[in-house]
Enzyme design. Structure first.
Site, PDB file in Angstrom:
ATOM      1  N   SER A   1       0.854  -1.187   0.000  1.00 33.14           N
ATOM      2  CA  SER A   1       0.000   0.000   0.000  1.00 33.14           C
ATOM      3  C   SER A   1       0.889   1.236   0.000  1.00 33.14           C
ATOM      4  O   SER A   1       2.112   1.137   0.098  1.00 33.14           O
ATOM      5  CB  SER A   1      -0.910   0.011   1.223  1.00 33.14           C
ATOM      6  OG  SER A   1      -0.149   0.358   2.370  1.00 33.14           O
ATOM      7  N   LYS A   2       0.222   2.373  -0.101  1.00 35.20           N
ATOM      8  CA  LYS A   2       0.949   3.637  -0.222  1.00 35.20           C
ATOM      9  C   LYS A   2       1.930   3.873   0.920  1.00 35.20           C
ATOM     10  O   LYS A   2       2.939   4.539   0.738  1.00 35.20           O
ATOM     11  CB  LYS A   2      -0.046   4.798  -0.253  1.00 35.20           C
ATOM     12  CG  LYS A   2      -0.534   5.097  -1.649  1.00 35.20           C
ATOM     13  CD  LYS A   2      -1.235   6.441  -1.669  1.00 35.20           C
ATOM     14  CE  LYS A   2      -2.052   6.568  -2.935  1.00 35.20           C
ATOM     15  NZ  LYS A   2      -3.234   7.375  -2.788  1.00 35.20           N
ATOM     16  N   ARG A   3       1.615   3.319   2.082  1.00 35.93           N
ATOM     17  CA  ARG A   3       2.537   3.605   3.193  1.00 35.93           C
ATOM     18  C   ARG A   3       3.885   2.916   3.010  1.00 35.93           C
ATOM     19  O   ARG A   3       4.835   3.222   3.715  1.00 35.93           O
ATOM     20  CB  ARG A   3       1.882   3.273   4.538  1.00 35.93           C
ATOM     21  CG  ARG A   3       1.834   1.845   4.865  1.00 35.93           C
ATOM     22  CD  ARG A   3       0.939   1.560   6.057  1.00 35.93           C
ATOM     23  NE  ARG A   3       0.491   0.199   5.985  1.00 35.93           N
ATOM     24  CZ  ARG A   3       1.218  -0.844   6.348  1.00 35.93           C
ATOM     25  NH1 ARG A   3       2.421  -0.657   6.842  1.00 35.93           N
ATOM     26  NH2 ARG A   3       0.760  -2.060   6.217  1.00 35.93           N
TER      27      ARG A   3
END
Ligand code: GLU
Length: 466
Positions: free
Chosen positions: A239-241
C-alpha cells in the site's frame, strides 16, 4: 494454438506496480512465444472509471515501453455485445431473472448469519415460474451448475478444485441492464481469442465461475496463471505507506523504465540467481514455470541498486532521454553545458537515481548560487595563490583534448606550489561546483568549457580580493 495474452486493467486510479507486473508478465509471455499482446480497458464501472485513469494507464504502458499489438479496447464500447450474450444465456436457460430486492437479500443474509451459516444467495428465483413482483427491475443471474466440481489447472498454483455447490448464482447483469465483470471478462476473452490469462491471484476465486460461463457459452476456457501478491517489506499487502506504488511515481523518483521492468520481473519470477536482465533476455527467458508460488516483497534497496546498474551499463544515449525529462522538471536545460551522455558517464557510479543525478548536474547547467559554507571555511590563506596558479595553468585550451592532460595540469600546479593535491582538488571543485564532491578532477574539468572554468575560478578568487 496461437498465443494471445491480455492486460485488462480497470481505470480506477493510476497504473499500480502490481498491475504493471501483470502487464509485463503477459507481455513477456506473448513475446517469448511469438504471440499477440492485447490491452483492454475494463471501464464498465462508470462510477469509478475516469478518463484521467485511462490516460494514466496508457502513459504508464508507454513509459515502460510495454507495446501492445491490439487495443486499447474499451468495454464501454462493447455494451451491445454483452447484452446480446446475456439474452442468449437467458434464452438457453443458462441465466434467469432474479427479483429479490436489496431488503430481501439483507434479510436473507441476517437469517443465515444468525444460524451460523455461510451467507449466500439461496437461488430463490432459479426455478421461479410464478408472476414476478410488480415494479421490480430484476438482475440477471447465471445458473451455476449445482453439482460437480470445477478444476482449475493453474500455471502457477497447480490444480485447484472448487465444488460447484460453493459457488453462488452470480449476477451477470445489474438491474439497470449493465453487465458485471465476470460476464464481460469472459465475453471479451472469448471474442479476443485469449489463450492465456495471466493475472493477480485476487482473481483466483472468480476463475471457477468464469470457467462455468465459458462452458455455458460453448467456449474452451483459456489457460490461467495467477500471480502471487506483492507485499511490502513488512509482509503486509502493498500500500501507499510502503512508498511509491504508482508507476509514474517511480519515474518522478528517478528510476529508469528498463530498471523498473527488471525489478518487476524479479518480483515473483526467477531464473537461477540472475538479477540483471536486459529486455531481450527477459523476453527470451520468461516462462510461467519460473513464477514463484509465494508472495513477493518489494525491496526498495534492490531497485536502487538495479537502477544504478542500468545507469552504469545502459547506452547513455538511451538514459539521456529520461535524464533530459528530469532536467526539464528541475528547470534545467542541457542547451549549454556538457552533453547529458557525458554527465551520465561521469556520474553513473556516484548516484543511484536520475533525481540524484539531476541534483549533481545542477552546477553544470546553471550558474552557481553560492558556495558550501563548510567547504569554504576549510580554505586558508593560501587559497588565492592556488586559484591564481590554477587559472594560469588551465588557460591552455589544448588541455581539453583529454581527461589525462587536465588531471596532469592540476597535479603540476600542486607540485609547483609545493602543496598536496588534497589542497588543490577541493578548492578547484569548490570553484567549479560550489561544493567539494565530484568525480576525478580531470573528468570534472572536462565537463566544462575552458572559458567557464576561467570565469568560475575568478569568481571564487574574488572572495579573497583586496
Ligand atoms: N479488470 C480486472 C482488474 O483490474 C482484471 C481482470 C482480469 O485480469 O481478469 O482487476
Amino acid at each position: 494454438m496461437s498465443i494471445r495474452t491480455r492486460f485488462a486493467p480497470s481505470p480506477t486510479g493510476y497504473l499500480h506496480i502490481g498491475g504493471a507486473r501483470t502487464a509485463l508478465f503477459s507481455y513477456l509471455f506473448a513475446r517469448r512465444q511469438g504471440g499477440v499482446f492485447v490491452l483492454r480497458v475494463e471501464d464498465t464501472d462508470r462510477e469509478r472509471s475516469t478518463p484521467e485513469s485511462v490516460q494514466a494507464i496508457l502513459d504508464g504502458m508507454q513509459w515502460l515501453n510495454l507495446e501492445y499489438d491490439e487495443g486499447p479496447f474499451f468495454q464501454t464500447e462493447r455494451m451491445d455485445r454483452y447484452r446480446a450474450v446475456i439474452d442468449t444465456l437467458l434464452a438457453t436457460g443458462h441465466a434467469y431473472h432474479c427479483y429479490a430486492s436489496k431488503e430481501d437479500l439483507d434479510a436473507l443474509r441476517a437469517a443465515q448469519e444468525a444460524r451460523g451459516e455461510k451467507p449466500g444467495y439461496d437461488r430463490r428465483y432459479r426455478d421461479f415460474t410464478g408472476t414476478p413482483p410488480v415494479g421490480v427491475a430484476p438482475v440477471v443471474r447465471f445458473r451455476n451448475p449445482l453439482d460437480g466440481e470445477v478444476v482449475v489447472e493453474d500455471g502457477v498454483r497447480g490444480r485447484v478444485v472448487f465444488a460447484n455447490r460453493e459457488l453462488d448464482d452470480l449476477i451477470i447483469a445489474r438491474s439497470d441492464g449493465t453487465p458485471t465483470y465476470n460476464l464481460t471478462v469472459v465475453v471479451d476473452d472469448i471474442d479476443m481469442r485469449i489463450s492465456h490469462v495471466i493475472r493477480g491471484d485476487d482473481h483466483l476465486n472468480n476463475t471457477p465461475r468464469q470457467i462455468n460461463l465459458y462452458h455455458a457459452l460453448g467456449a474452451m476456457p483459456p489457460q490461467f496463471a495467477h500471480l502471487p501478491m506483492i507485499h511490502g517489506p513488512d509482509g503486509a499487502k502493498l500500500s501507499k505507506r510502503h512508498g511509491a506504488v504508482s508507476v509514474m511515481q517511480y519515474r518522478e523518483d528517478g528510476y529508469l523504465p528498463d530498471a523498473l521492468l527488471n525489478y518487476l520481473v524479479r518480483l515473483g519470477w526467477s531464473h537461477g540467481d540472475q538479477e540483471v536482465f536486459s529486455r531481450a533476455e527477459m523476453v527470451s527467458l520468461f516462462d510461467i514455470d519460473g513464477i514463484n508460488h509465494s508472495a513477493a516483497s518489494i525491496n526498495p534497496e534492490k531497485l536502487r541498486w538495479l537502477n544504478q546498474q542500468y545507469l552504469k551499463t545502459q547506452d547513455p544515449s538511451v538514459t539521456a532521454v529520461e535524464f533530459s525529462w528530469h532536467l526539464a522538471q528541475a528547470g534545467l536545460s542541457d542547451a549549454t553545458g556538457p552533453t547529458p551522455e557525458a554527465l551520465i558517464r561521469a556520474y553513473a557510479d556516484r548516484v543511484h537515481t536520475l533525481v540524484e543525478l539531476t541534483e549533481a548536474a545542477r552546477p553544470y547547467y546553471a550558474p552557481l548560487t553560492g558556495y558550501d559554507p563548510q567547504a569554504l571555511a576549510k580554505q586558508d590563506a593560501s587559497a588565492p595563490e592556488v586559484l591564481d596558479a590554477l587559472s594560469r595553468a588551465l588557460a591552455d585550451a589544448a588541455l581539453w583534448s583529454s581527461v589525462e592532460s587536465l588531471d596532469q595540469a592540476v597535479k603540476q600546479v600542486a607540485e609547483q606550489l609545493g602543496v598536496k593535491l588534497g589542497k588543490v582538488g577541493p578548492l578547484l571543485r569548490l570553484a567549479l561546483l560550489g561544493h567539494s564532491n565530484s568525480p576525478s578532477l580531470g573528468v570534472t574539468l572536462s565537463l566544462f568549457q575552458p572559458a567557464e572554468v576561467a570565469a568560475r575560478l575568478a569568481a571564487l578568487r574574488a572572495h579573497w580580493a583586496g
